[in-house]
Design an enzyme around this catalytic site. Structure first.
Site, PDB file in Angstrom:
ATOM      1  N   HIS A   1       0.790  -1.229   0.000  1.00 17.70           N
ATOM      2  CA  HIS A   1       0.000   0.000   0.000  1.00 17.70           C
ATOM      3  C   HIS A   1       0.826   1.285   0.000  1.00 17.70           C
ATOM      4  O   HIS A   1       0.612   2.181   0.805  1.00 17.70           O
ATOM      5  CB  HIS A   1      -0.947   0.017   1.193  1.00 17.70           C
ATOM      6  CG  HIS A   1      -1.945  -1.098   1.230  1.00 17.70           C
ATOM      7  ND1 HIS A   1      -1.959  -2.138   0.338  1.00 17.70           N
ATOM      8  CD2 HIS A   1      -2.965  -1.341   2.063  1.00 17.70           C
ATOM      9  CE1 HIS A   1      -2.949  -2.961   0.617  1.00 17.70           C
ATOM     10  NE2 HIS A   1      -3.577  -2.507   1.669  1.00 17.70           N
TER      11      HIS A   1
ATOM     12  N   ASP B   1      -6.930  -5.064  -1.244  1.00 20.18           N
ATOM     13  CA  ASP B   1      -7.270  -6.112  -0.282  1.00 20.18           C
ATOM     14  C   ASP B   1      -8.766  -6.103   0.018  1.00 20.18           C
ATOM     15  O   ASP B   1      -9.217  -6.683   0.979  1.00 20.18           O
ATOM     16  CB  ASP B   1      -6.457  -5.994   0.998  1.00 20.18           C
ATOM     17  CG  ASP B   1      -6.518  -4.622   1.633  1.00 20.18           C
ATOM     18  OD1 ASP B   1      -7.311  -3.774   1.184  1.00 20.18           O
ATOM     19  OD2 ASP B   1      -5.765  -4.397   2.589  1.00 20.18           O
TER      20      ASP B   1
END
Length: 99
Positions: free
Chosen positions: A19, A92
């Site tokens: 991320h 995710d």
């Protein structure tokens, strides 16, 4: 990020960074990969398409960690994808259930 890079340099442990949302981290990763350290990294679709200056107050639907950043950071992420510093775009978020 720099602490992680120091640990990778010390141990040689393959490491994946999740991320990535900051251009500063893209720069650190670019240098790290140029040194040949075993690091890979990814960003997420929302970091590439949303910017904090256009998110209304209290819009909790787009709240995430790390937070959505501005267009300057977004440009750095796109550059990192283009030059291979970032290895992919992932999410995710779960897939919707099939009915």
């Amino acid at each position: 990020m720099r602490k992680i890079v120091r640990l990778v340099a010390r141990t040689g442990c393959r490491t994946h960074i999740l991320h990535v949302s900051s251009g500063l981290n893209v720069d650190v990763l670019r240098r790290t990969k140029a040194e040949g350290l075993p690091v890979s990294a990814e960003t997420c679709p929302y970091y590439l398409t949303l910017d904090c200056d256009h998110i209304p107050d209290n819009a909790t639907a787009v709240k995430c960690c790390p937070p959505i950043r501005d267009l300057h950071e977004q440009d750095a992420l796109w550059a990192g994808l283009a030059d291979g510093t970032l290895d992919g775009v992932v999410t995710d978020h779960p897939r919707p259930a099939r009915i």
